[in-house]
Each structure stands twice: as structure tokens, then as C-alpha cells.
Design a protein around this motif. Structure first.
Motif, PDB file in Angstrom:
ATOM      1  N   VAL A  72       0.836  -1.196   0.000  1.00 10.55           N
ATOM      2  CA  VAL A  72       0.000   0.000   0.000  1.00 10.55           C
ATOM      3  C   VAL A  72       0.876   1.253   0.000  1.00 10.55           C
ATOM      4  CG1 VAL A  72      -1.778   1.299   1.245  1.00 10.55           C
ATOM      5  CG2 VAL A  72      -1.835  -1.209   1.236  1.00 10.55           C
ATOM      6  N   VAL A  73       0.610   2.156  -0.944  1.00  9.90           N
ATOM      7  CA  VAL A  73       1.289   3.450  -1.001  1.00  9.90           C
ATOM      8  C   VAL A  73       0.222   4.541  -1.005  1.00  9.90           C
ATOM      9  CG1 VAL A  73       2.905   4.931  -2.256  1.00  9.90           C
ATOM     10  CG2 VAL A  73       3.151   2.445  -2.372  1.00  9.90           C
ATOM     11  N   THR A  74       0.295   5.437  -0.038  1.00 17.99           N
ATOM     12  CA  THR A  74      -0.677   6.531   0.030  1.00 17.99           C
ATOM     13  C   THR A  74       0.063   7.865   0.012  1.00 17.99           C
ATOM     14  OG1 THR A  74      -0.698   6.424   2.458  1.00 17.99           O
ATOM     15  CG2 THR A  74      -2.412   5.201   1.275  1.00 17.99           C
ATOM     16  N   GLY A  75      -0.678   8.908  -0.290  1.00 20.45           N
ATOM     17  CA  GLY A  75      -0.107  10.255  -0.321  1.00 20.45           C
ATOM     18  C   GLY A  75      -1.096  11.210  -0.950  1.00 20.45           C
ATOM     19  N   ASP A  76      -0.882  12.488  -0.733  1.00 23.33           N
ATOM     20  CA  ASP A  76      -1.752  13.483  -1.338  1.00 23.33           C
ATOM     21  C   ASP A  76      -1.617  13.445  -2.859  1.00 23.33           C
ATOM     22  OD1 ASP A  76      -2.590  14.289   1.157  1.00 23.33           O
ATOM     23  OD2 ASP A  76      -1.129  15.928   1.303  1.00 23.33           O
ATOM     24  N   VAL A  77      -2.556  14.066  -3.545  1.00 22.75           N
ATOM     25  CA  VAL A  77      -2.521  14.107  -5.010  1.00 22.75           C
ATOM     26  C   VAL A  77      -1.212  14.736  -5.472  1.00 22.75           C
ATOM     27  CG1 VAL A  77      -3.602  15.093  -7.060  1.00 22.75           C
ATOM     28  CG2 VAL A  77      -5.021  14.288  -5.173  1.00 22.75           C
ATOM     29  N   GLY A  78      -0.528  14.049  -6.403  1.00 18.57           N
ATOM     30  CA  GLY A  78       0.670  14.621  -7.002  1.00 18.57           C
ATOM     31  C   GLY A  78       1.960  14.424  -6.233  1.00 18.57           C
ATOM     32  N   THR A  79       1.965  13.562  -5.208  1.00 22.71           N
ATOM     33  CA  THR A  79       3.186  13.379  -4.412  1.00 22.71           C
ATOM     34  C   THR A  79       4.134  12.337  -4.987  1.00 22.71           C
ATOM     35  OG1 THR A  79       1.860  11.942  -2.960  1.00 22.71           O
ATOM     36  CG2 THR A  79       2.269  14.186  -2.199  1.00 22.71           C
ATOM     37  N   GLY A  80       3.756  11.668  -6.088  1.00 19.10           N
ATOM     38  CA  GLY A  80       4.697  10.784  -6.761  1.00 19.10           C
ATOM     39  C   GLY A  80       4.489   9.306  -6.526  1.00 19.10           C
ATOM     40  N   LYS A  81       3.243   8.901  -6.252  1.00 21.96           N
ATOM     41  CA  LYS A  81       2.971   7.479  -5.978  1.00 21.96           C
ATOM     42  C   LYS A  81       3.224   6.619  -7.222  1.00 21.96           C
ATOM     43  CE  LYS A  81      -1.252   8.528  -4.679  1.00 21.96           C
ATOM     44  NZ  LYS A  81      -1.158  10.010  -4.665  1.00 21.96           N
ATOM     45  N   SER A  82       2.699   7.049  -8.351  1.00 18.66           N
ATOM     46  CA  SER A  82       2.854   6.265  -9.590  1.00 18.66           C
ATOM     47  C   SER A  82       4.308   6.204 -10.024  1.00 18.66           C
ATOM     48  CB  SER A  82       1.996   6.868 -10.705  1.00 18.66           C
ATOM     49  OG  SER A  82       0.624   6.822 -10.363  1.00 18.66           O
ATOM     50  N   THR A  83       5.008   7.329  -9.921  1.00 20.97           N
ATOM     51  CA  THR A  83       6.432   7.342 -10.283  1.00 20.97           C
ATOM     52  C   THR A  83       7.219   6.403  -9.389  1.00 20.97           C
ATOM     53  OG1 THR A  83       6.260   9.634 -11.043  1.00 20.97           O
ATOM     54  CG2 THR A  83       8.463   8.815 -10.534  1.00 20.97           C
ATOM     55  N   LEU A  84       6.870   6.367  -8.109  1.00 13.88           N
ATOM     56  CA  LEU A  84       7.563   5.498  -7.156  1.00 13.88           C
ATOM     57  C   LEU A  84       7.422   4.033  -7.557  1.00 13.88           C
ATOM     58  CD1 LEU A  84       9.065   5.401  -4.380  1.00 13.88           C
ATOM     59  CD2 LEU A  84       6.826   5.022  -3.351  1.00 13.88           C
ATOM     60  N   VAL A  85       6.210   3.604  -7.880  1.00 17.11           N
ATOM     61  CA  VAL A  85       5.986   2.203  -8.238  1.00 17.11           C
ATOM     62  C   VAL A  85       6.665   1.872  -9.561  1.00 17.11           C
ATOM     63  CG1 VAL A  85       4.226   0.508  -8.875  1.00 17.11           C
ATOM     64  CG2 VAL A  85       3.874   1.995  -6.906  1.00 17.11           C
ATOM     65  N   ARG A  86       6.620   2.790 -10.521  1.00 18.79           N
ATOM     66  CA  ARG A  86       7.306   2.542 -11.793  1.00 18.79           C
ATOM     67  C   ARG A  86       8.816   2.453 -11.584  1.00 18.79           C
ATOM     68  NH1 ARG A  86       2.564   4.347 -12.990  1.00 18.79           N
ATOM     69  NH2 ARG A  86       1.585   4.074 -15.025  1.00 18.79           N
ATOM     70  N   THR A  87       9.337   3.251 -10.670  1.00 19.38           N
ATOM     71  CA  THR A  87      10.761   3.178 -10.350  1.00 19.38           C
ATOM     72  C   THR A  87      11.090   1.835  -9.706  1.00 19.38           C
ATOM     73  OG1 THR A  87      10.851   5.585 -10.034  1.00 19.38           O
ATOM     74  CG2 THR A  87      12.639   4.283  -9.060  1.00 19.38           C
ATOM     75  N   LEU A  88      10.193   1.363  -8.850  1.00 20.26           N
ATOM     76  CA  LEU A  88      10.388   0.058  -8.216  1.00 20.26           C
ATOM     77  C   LEU A  88      10.464  -1.043  -9.268  1.00 20.26           C
ATOM     78  CD1 LEU A  88      10.407  -1.716  -5.607  1.00 20.26           C
ATOM     79  CD2 LEU A  88       7.917  -1.826  -5.849  1.00 20.26           C
ATOM     80  N   PHE A  89       9.517  -1.052 -10.202  1.00 22.14           N
ATOM     81  CA  PHE A  89       9.524  -2.064 -11.263  1.00 22.14           C
ATOM     82  C   PHE A  89      10.777  -1.940 -12.133  1.00 22.14           C
ATOM     83  CE2 PHE A  89       4.607  -2.584 -11.414  1.00 22.14           C
ATOM     84  CZ  PHE A  89       4.674  -3.342 -10.246  1.00 22.14           C
ATOM     85  N   THR A 125       1.714  -6.454   3.367  1.00 17.54           N
ATOM     86  CA  THR A 125       3.099  -6.803   3.716  1.00 17.54           C
ATOM     87  C   THR A 125       3.997  -5.579   3.811  1.00 17.54           C
ATOM     88  OG1 THR A 125       3.624  -7.168   1.374  1.00 17.54           O
ATOM     89  CG2 THR A 125       2.930  -9.077   2.664  1.00 17.54           C
ATOM     90  N   ALA A 126       3.605  -4.468   3.193  1.00 11.31           N
ATOM     91  CA  ALA A 126       4.379  -3.226   3.288  1.00 11.31           C
ATOM     92  C   ALA A 126       3.458  -2.050   3.011  1.00 11.31           C
ATOM     93  CB  ALA A 126       5.539  -3.221   2.297  1.00 11.31           C
ATOM     94  N   SER A 127       3.679  -0.956   3.735  1.00 17.48           N
ATOM     95  CA  SER A 127       2.827   0.220   3.569  1.00 17.48           C
ATOM     96  C   SER A 127       3.663   1.466   3.837  1.00 17.48           C
ATOM     97  CB  SER A 127       1.644   0.159   4.533  1.00 17.48           C
ATOM     98  OG  SER A 127       0.849   1.320   4.439  1.00 17.48           O
ATOM     99  N   TYR A 128       3.399   2.504   3.047  1.00 16.77           N
ATOM    100  CA  TYR A 128       4.125   3.753   3.285  1.00 16.77           C
ATOM    101  C   TYR A 128       3.289   4.937   2.820  1.00 16.77           C
ATOM    102  CZ  TYR A 128       8.046   6.808   4.142  1.00 16.77           C
ATOM    103  OH  TYR A 128       8.868   7.778   4.668  1.00 16.77           O
ATOM    104  N   HIS A 129       3.393   6.038   3.578  1.00 22.95           N
ATOM    105  CA  HIS A 129       2.672   7.267   3.230  1.00 22.95           C
ATOM    106  C   HIS A 129       3.688   8.321   2.807  1.00 22.95           C
ATOM    107  CE1 HIS A 129      -0.504  10.269   3.261  1.00 22.95           C
ATOM    108  NE2 HIS A 129       0.304  11.072   3.940  1.00 22.95           N
ATOM    109  N   LEU A 130       3.534   8.828   1.579  1.00 21.90           N
ATOM    110  CA  LEU A 130       4.450   9.831   1.041  1.00 21.90           C
ATOM    111  C   LEU A 130       4.099  11.218   1.576  1.00 21.90           C
ATOM    112  CD1 LEU A 130       4.668   8.776  -2.721  1.00 21.90           C
ATOM    113  CD2 LEU A 130       6.417   8.455  -0.965  1.00 21.90           C
ATOM    114  N   SER A 131       5.085  11.904   2.096  1.00 20.35           N
ATOM    115  CA  SER A 131       4.888  13.281   2.553  1.00 20.35           C
ATOM    116  C   SER A 131       5.388  14.251   1.488  1.00 20.35           C
ATOM    117  CB  SER A 131       5.632  13.513   3.875  1.00 20.35           C
ATOM    118  OG  SER A 131       7.011  13.204   3.735  1.00 20.35           O
ATOM    119  N   HIS A 132       5.148  15.537   1.693  1.00 18.53           N
ATOM    120  CA  HIS A 132       5.581  16.553   0.744  1.00 18.53           C
ATOM    121  C   HIS A 132       7.089  16.789   0.889  1.00 18.53           C
ATOM    122  CE1 HIS A 132       1.311  18.538   0.522  1.00 18.53           C
ATOM    123  NE2 HIS A 132       1.271  17.215   0.469  1.00 18.53           N
TER     124      HIS A 132
END
Length: 336
Positions: free
Chosen positions: A47-64, A185-192
Motif C-alpha cells: 500500500v502506497v498513500t499520499g496526497d494528489v501529485g506526491t509521486g505514488k505512480s512514479t515510485l511504483v514505476r521506479t520500483l519495477f 506486507t508493506a505500507s508507506y505514506h508519502l509526505s511533501h
């Protein structure tokens, strides 16, 4: 357009998520470490959470993108999440290239299980990325949980990434989602980003396209960009893109505080104009300046419309001058 003027190899502030531009801020580095751990477990939800535009999609694409043996990973993505339990199964099947139209629920589940099993036998892992997870109804989340329970030869067949806005954390705390929480199994909240990280983020993205300090950004410019964006990467990107376009049109080689103020005011004006163009609501009309206190409602309305027309004319002239500059500069480039 401004890339040629500033001798950049590409657009540094595009909004499309791209691992090439990934910036490892303190929060994004930590999030990536958590996700890599969750990925190594090979099961359950990440699970990855964060405000709109904080980079959730970029983070997962970077992971892959960072995975060893990426050819052994079969990944699919869902963006439309306002779906019921049957629709979500159809969308999952479609995302993996399976037949899904008019299929019954039992048939969809069986087809998915057969597909995941076949990939597992080939030594591959299947992953599903679900964006906008805060919109998922309870029964849909439950259906995803059931998919994550599929096992073959002691191995989980599907690992699921749930990307959601901040409220998704609250959604997961609901009593009826206890079984889902146990599968995380893993969760993180992205801050600004903070102010220092905002400057480093801008410089990082510029350096990825060959920036040679042209245009130069002043310390005040960086601070004002941070104040305007609150450290949200997507807002930083759109603001800096506009700043570079302005610099190109005005032939500036230095972005200072005055330019940032001008551009951010334009952005605010555009956003306010968008709000004003919404449905007309019946409100109490305030008396405009320049009219007598006993002016009739019709006079007030005419005065208001005349002011709106004047504002539109000013915006039209501004946009016209803007387009003339673009055309003139483009023609100069062609002559060169």
C-alpha cells in the motif's frame, strides 16, 4: 519548444510518471526501501498513500524499473476503480489480456487463476497495480483480497499494489477490512518535499536533460516555487514548466522571484476563472463600486456583465500577444 532555446535534451517537467526522473528525497527513498521489502515477500498487498501529485505512480514505476530479472515480471495496471465486484474482475482480466466480455464471475476467476498458474509454472510473477484505491468500494477490495489468496505449489500467484490518496489509510481502518489489513506486507505514506528538497528536486530534473545553469534560478525563485507548490512534485512540475515557457517567450536566462510571482499569479487567475465558469447559482448580488446605492438589480447585472466583458477582452489581448510571440520566435528558429 523551450528545450531548444535552453539547449535541453528533453522536457524536464513532464507530468507523465517516468522513473528516469525519479528523485530520491528522504520520504521517497524510505518508501522505495519499504516497497522493495514488501516485493521480496512475494505476497499480499503493498500500500502506497499520499496526497494528489506526491509521486505514488512514479515510485511504483521506479520500483519495477529497478527489478532484477524484469522479464520474469508480468505487471498490469488499473486506473478506473469505481467498479463493483464483477466489473473489477473483468477489468483485471482485460488488463492481463484475457477474455472478459459477458463472462460470469466464476468463469472470470477460473480464467485468472489458470493464467496466473501458467505464469508461475514459467517462473514468472504476476503483479497488479491499482491506482486511485481510495475509490474502491468494500466489495471490490474484498474481491481483490480473494485474488491475492490464490496459491500454486506454495507460492502466491498475484501480488497487488494499492495506490491511494491519504483518505485510503482511513478506509483501510474500517472493521470489515481486518482481513485485508492482515494481508498488507508493506505500507508507506508519502509526505511533501521540504524547501531544500524542492530546490534539489528542480535541479535534479533539469540536470537529467543537460541543464547548464541556463536559465539560472535565484534563491528567491526556489523559495517562491516551494511556497506556491507546498512541496508537491506535480505542482512543482507544472509551475516550472510554465516558468521555462515564460523564460523562452521573454528571452530570459534567469528566473527570479518577480518572474515566479508573475507566473504563479497567472496560474491562480486561470484556476479562479475555471471555478467561475461553473454552474450559475442564485446568490445575493453585492453592490458593485461606481453604482449609486439605489441602483436597480438590472443596472447591477448590466454593470457586472460589462466588467466581465472587459476582463475577457484583457485576457484575449494577453493570449493574442502570447501566441504572436510564439509564432515569431518559432519563425526565427526555422530561419536559423
Amino acid at each position: 519548444m523551450y528545450e531548444s532555446y535552453y539547449k535541453l535534451s528533453g522536457k524536464p517537467f513532464q507530468l507523465t510518471p517516468d522513473p528516469f526522473f525519479f528523485y530520491g528525497s528522504s520520504t521517497h527513498k524510505r518508501a522505495l526501501a519499504y516497497l522493495k521489502y514488501g516485493l521480496s515477500q512475494g505476497e499480499g498487498f503493498i500500500v502506497v498513500t499520499g496526497d494528489v501529485g506526491t509521486g505514488k505512480s512514479t515510485l511504483v514505476r521506479t520500483l519495477f524499473d529497478s527489478l532484477d530479472g524484469k522479464d520474469d515480471v508480468v505487471a498490469a495496471e488499473l486506473i478506473n476503480t469505481q467498479l463493483d465486484s464483477i466489473e473489477i474482475l473483468r477489468m483485471v482480466a482485460a488488463s492481463f489480456g484475457l477474455a472478459h466480455k459477458d463472462n460470469e464471475k466464476a468463469s472470470l476467476i477460473k480464467n485468472l487463476e489458470n493464467y496466473f498458474t501458467a505464469r508461475s509454472q514459467e517462473g514468472k510473477r504476476c503483479m497488479l497495480v491499482v491506482d486511485e484505491a481510495q475509490n474502491l468500494p468494500f466489495e471490490t477490495i474484498e474481491e481483490l483480497r480473494m485474488l491475492s489468496n490464490m496459491v500454486y505449489d506454495g507460492r502466491t500467484l498475484l501480488q497487488i499494489f494499492l495506490l491511494g490518496q491519504s483518505e485510503f489509510r482511513e478506509n483501510l481502518r474500517a472493521p470489515n477490512l481486518e482481513q485485508v489489513r492482515q494481508r498488507v506486507t508493506a505500507s508507506y505514506h508519502l509526505s511533501h518535499l521540504d524547501g531544500e528538497e524542492t530546490q534539489s528536486y528542480i535541479e535534479h530534473r533539469l540536470s537529467k536533460v543537460g541543464w547548464d545553469n541556463n536559465p539560472a534560478f535565484t534563491a528567491e525563485a526556489f523559495q517562491l516555487i516551494y511556497d506556491f507548490s507546498s512541496g508537491v512534485p506535480r505542482i512543482i512540475n507544472s509551475t516550472c514548466d510554465r516558468l521555462l515557457l515564460y523564460g523562452f517567450l521573454e528571452e530570459k536566462n534567469r528566473i527570479d522571484g518577480e518572474i515566479v510571482k508573475l507566473v504563479t499569479e497567472e496560474i491562480n487567475d486561470e484556476n479562479d476563472a475555471g471555478k467561475d465558469s461553473g454552474p450559475v447559482q442564485q446568490t445575493t448580488m453585492m453592490q458593485p463600486q461606481g453604482l449609486p446605492s439605489d441602483a436597480s438589480p438590472m443596472d447591477v447585472r448590466v454593470h457586472t456583465l460589462e466588467k466581465e466583458m472587459d476582463d475577457l477582452k484583457k485576457r484575449f489581448r494577453k493570449e493574442r500577444d502570447f501566441m504572436r510571440k510564439i509564432i515569431a520566435i518559432s519563425l526565427n528558429f526555422e530561419d536559423d
